[in-house]
Design a protein around this motif. Structure first.
Motif, PDB file in Angstrom:
ATOM      1  N   VAL A 180       5.136   5.467   3.015  1.00  0.00           N
ATOM      2  CA  VAL A 180       3.922   5.264   2.224  1.00  0.00           C
ATOM      3  C   VAL A 180       4.299   4.544   0.939  1.00  0.00           C
ATOM      4  N   THR A 181       3.430   3.648   0.489  1.00  0.00           N
ATOM      5  CA  THR A 181       3.618   2.990  -0.801  1.00  0.00           C
ATOM      6  C   THR A 181       2.488   3.392  -1.732  1.00  0.00           C
ATOM      7  N   VAL A 182       2.852   3.860  -2.934  1.00  0.00           N
ATOM      8  CA  VAL A 182       1.867   4.197  -3.967  1.00  0.00           C
ATOM      9  C   VAL A 182       1.871   3.065  -4.986  1.00  0.00           C
ATOM     10  N   ASN A 183       0.718   2.421  -5.159  1.00  0.00           N
ATOM     11  CA  ASN A 183       0.584   1.307  -6.098  1.00  0.00           C
ATOM     12  C   ASN A 183      -0.245   1.746  -7.304  1.00  0.00           C
ATOM     13  N   TYR A 184       0.192   1.363  -8.496  1.00  0.00           N
ATOM     14  CA  TYR A 184      -0.527   1.734  -9.709  1.00  0.00           C
ATOM     15  C   TYR A 184      -0.132   0.779 -10.834  1.00  0.00           C
ATOM     16  N   THR A 185      -0.817   0.902 -11.960  1.00  0.00           N
ATOM     17  CA  THR A 185      -0.571   0.027 -13.104  1.00  0.00           C
ATOM     18  C   THR A 185      -0.315   0.877 -14.345  1.00  0.00           C
ATOM     19  N   VAL A 186       0.750   0.562 -15.051  1.00  0.00           N
ATOM     20  CA  VAL A 186       1.081   1.230 -16.311  1.00  0.00           C
ATOM     21  C   VAL A 186       1.259   0.166 -17.388  1.00  0.00           C
ATOM     22  N   GLY A 187       0.458   0.246 -18.432  1.00  0.00           N
ATOM     23  CA  GLY A 187       0.560  -0.724 -19.522  1.00  0.00           C
ATOM     24  C   GLY A 187       0.338  -2.152 -19.068  1.00  0.00           C
ATOM     25  N   GLY A 188      -0.542  -2.336 -18.094  1.00  0.00           N
ATOM     26  CA  GLY A 188      -0.846  -3.673 -17.594  1.00  0.00           C
ATOM     27  C   GLY A 188       0.167  -4.211 -16.608  1.00  0.00           C
ATOM     28  N   GLN A 191       3.027  -1.556 -10.607  1.00  0.00           N
ATOM     29  CA  GLN A 191       4.207  -0.869 -10.120  1.00  0.00           C
ATOM     30  C   GLN A 191       3.930  -0.297  -8.740  1.00  0.00           C
ATOM     31  N   SER A 192       4.990  -0.036  -8.011  1.00  0.00           N
ATOM     32  CA  SER A 192       4.851   0.586  -6.690  1.00  0.00           C
ATOM     33  C   SER A 192       6.014   1.547  -6.469  1.00  0.00           C
ATOM     34  N   LEU A 193       5.748   2.562  -5.667  1.00  0.00           N
ATOM     35  CA  LEU A 193       6.741   3.583  -5.383  1.00  0.00           C
ATOM     36  C   LEU A 193       6.701   3.880  -3.892  1.00  0.00           C
ATOM     37  N   ARG A 194       7.857   3.790  -3.246  1.00  0.00           N
ATOM     38  CA  ARG A 194       7.937   4.064  -1.815  1.00  0.00           C
ATOM     39  C   ARG A 194       8.175   5.563  -1.595  1.00  0.00           C
ATOM     40  N   VAL A 195       7.395   6.141  -0.680  1.00  0.00           N
ATOM     41  CA  VAL A 195       7.477   7.565  -0.365  1.00  0.00           C
ATOM     42  C   VAL A 195       7.930   7.711   1.085  1.00  0.00           C
ATOM     43  N   GLY A 214      -3.452   3.459  -5.640  1.00  0.00           N
ATOM     44  CA  GLY A 214      -3.744   3.052  -4.270  1.00  0.00           C
ATOM     45  C   GLY A 214      -2.625   3.504  -3.345  1.00  0.00           C
ATOM     46  N   ILE A 215      -2.986   4.098  -2.225  1.00  0.00           N
ATOM     47  CA  ILE A 215      -2.012   4.591  -1.256  1.00  0.00           C
ATOM     48  C   ILE A 215      -2.139   3.769   0.023  1.00  0.00           C
ATOM     49  N   PRO A 231      -5.507   0.242   5.732  1.00  0.00           N
ATOM     50  CA  PRO A 231      -6.282  -0.165   4.550  1.00  0.00           C
ATOM     51  C   PRO A 231      -5.998   0.773   3.374  1.00  0.00           C
ATOM     52  N   VAL A 232      -5.936   0.210   2.190  1.00  0.00           N
ATOM     53  CA  VAL A 232      -5.605   0.989   1.001  1.00  0.00           C
ATOM     54  C   VAL A 232      -6.646   2.079   0.763  1.00  0.00           C
ATOM     55  N   ARG A 233      -6.186   3.250   0.355  1.00  0.00           N
ATOM     56  CA  ARG A 233      -7.088   4.326  -0.052  1.00  0.00           C
ATOM     57  C   ARG A 233      -6.825   4.633  -1.505  1.00  0.00           C
ATOM     58  N   GLU A 234      -7.891   4.630  -2.302  1.00  0.00           N
ATOM     59  CA  GLU A 234      -7.741   4.818  -3.743  1.00  0.00           C
ATOM     60  C   GLU A 234      -8.088   6.248  -4.155  1.00  0.00           C
ATOM     61  N   TYR A 235      -7.388   6.718  -5.187  1.00  0.00           N
ATOM     62  CA  TYR A 235      -7.627   8.038  -5.752  1.00  0.00           C
ATOM     63  C   TYR A 235      -7.754   7.904  -7.270  1.00  0.00           C
ATOM     64  N   VAL A 236      -8.741   8.583  -7.840  1.00  0.00           N
ATOM     65  CA  VAL A 236      -8.890   8.654  -9.292  1.00  0.00           C
ATOM     66  C   VAL A 236      -8.116   9.879  -9.772  1.00  0.00           C
TER      67      VAL A 236
END
Length: 421
Positions: A180-188, A191-195, A214-215, A231-236
């Motif tokens: 799984v890849t977690v995609n997110y933005t920090v300070g503009g 970034q992504s993190l592989r799980v 986004g996962i 397809p990407v699934r987003e979480y708030v």
């Protein structure tokens, strides 16, 4: 045998030959298309075919296929022809022989529509000789298949006391999942993190409440040419939710608040941990100057984004009886903008223009005695109707009437949860 008899026999043979030819032709016309295709090769006669392809395999991709096959040592073979869509589409792959023996070939067929295809592989030489076709059925992936792929399930996302976000994962549900890849933005910065599949928890840093992650789950189906992504699934991302520390709570006496006290059972009793007498709020019944709606105000001592609260009645009284409230509102604000003794403001409804209504509730009475007893002991929990702003002061408005119909208020306890970092 005389000449006349011989002529008769010749006529009979010719008629039988014509009849046989007609029967043969009808038989050919009755065959399906694939037999008709094969027949042209049989008509060449034995010994003039080129060698058939061998070890034919296919790997499916997104709107494409990779074929791998071998041609045998037949030195006459100069090309392989691939047919599909009932031979309306084809491609020719040249065979460059730089050595004797078998040759391994590979070809990527792209820009295909999603679906299942039947392919024919035929070798040829430069004299127009063909091999017997080798057939292969292959499914091509497309958008419909992509939409059917599922992301790894998330069991919970929580904000931790150190400000990090903790993702808790469900076990892998499909053998095709690779990671799984977690995609997110920090300070503009994106970034992504592989799980990995054996990871059950993931900690994200630098993110805040209401940020979006986004996962994307990467799959590798059987006989796939390439990994395919769901397809990407987003979480708030949520608020921190913990119980607001009641040791910081303090009574605030605003003009218009019911400050009457029966015994020592003042407002502070509703955060002392008890729900039965004497650990309850108990106003004086029919106290002069106080009538419904009764108002009570307290300071939580911290700014917090509230998420939910639970309120208890006086639990040592009979269920759904006595002075415990039936209708109530809960309001909140981050600051007091008027002096506490401004009676014209606090004793009217003017203050409501500056506060947020975070709950307007009616406590409903269950139908059975068993359910009534259980709910009365458990209290009632409500989500906060708010826009995630921080608040500090809480005001309870107890509306007419209580379960007994008396001009008095009992409350057992209140607990609030939220993000107070």
């Amino acid at each position: 045998m005389n000449i006349a008899m011989k002529k008769i026999q010749e006529k009979i043979v010719k008629k039988w030959a014509i009849l046989c030819a007609i029967i043969t032709q009808l038989g050919v016309m009755g065959c399906d298309d694939m037999n008709s295709i094969h027949q042209q090769y049989y008509d060449f006669g034995e010994g003039i075919y080129t060698g058939v392809v061998d070890s034919l395999k296919a790997l499916s991709g997104y709107k494409k296929i990779r074929f791998d096959w071998e041609v045998n040592a037949d030195p006459r073979i100069t090309k392989t022809v691939i047919y599909w869509n009932k031979r309306t589409d084809s491609v020719v792959i040249d065979v460059s022989r730089t050595q004797s023996g078998r040759i391994n070939l590979s070809y990527d067929l792209e820009n295909l529509d999603e679906g299942t295809y039947t392919f024919e592989f035929i070798t040829q030489d430069n004299q127009g000789h063909f091999s017997i076709p080798t057939e292969l059925v292959v499914t091509v992936f497309g958008e419909f298949y992509i939409q059917s792929l599922r992301n790894r399930s998330v069991s919970a996302i929580t904000k931790q006391l150190d400000g990090t976000m903790l993702i808790e994962w469900e076990p892998i549900a499909s053998s095709t999942v690779q990671y799984v890849t977690v995609n997110y933005t920090v300070g503009g910065i994106e970034q992504s993190l592989r799980v990995e599949n054996d990871e059950m928890q993931t900690v994200l840093t630098g993110l805040e409440t209401d940020d979006v992650i986004g996962i994307v789950t990467t799959h590798l189906p059987e006989n796939a040419l390439e990994p395919l992504e769901a397809p990407v699934r987003e979480y708030v991302l949520p608020k921190l939710e913990r119980e607001i520390n009641k040791s910081n709570f303090a009574i605030v006496a605003l003009a218009g608040d019911n400050t009457s006290v029966n015994g020592d059972r003042n407002l502070a009793r509703i955060w002392d941990g008890g729900t039965s007498n004497p650990n309850i709020l108990h106003t004086v019944e029919n106290a002069p100057g106080f009538d419904f709606p009764h108002r009570f105000t307290f300071d939580m001592g911290v700014q917090a984004e509230l998420s939910r609260f639970r309120i208890w009645p006086r639990t040592d009284a009979g269920a759904f009886s006595g002075h415990s409230p039936r209708y109530f509102e809960i309001w909140a604000t981050d600051q007091l903008t008027r002096p506490a003794n401004d009676e014209a403001y606090w004793a009217s409804d003017d203050w409501k223009n500056d506060w947020k209504l975070v709950g307007d509730h009616e406590i409903l009475k269950p139908g059975t005695t068993e359910d009534q007893t259980a709910e009365w002991a458990a209290g009632w929990e409500y989500m906060v109707d708010d826009d995630s702003s921080r608040v500090r002061y809480i005001r309870l408005v107890i509306k007419n009437s209580n379960w007994q119909g008396s001009n008095c208020v009992n409350i057992g306890e209140i607990t609030l949860w939220g993000d107070d970092l």
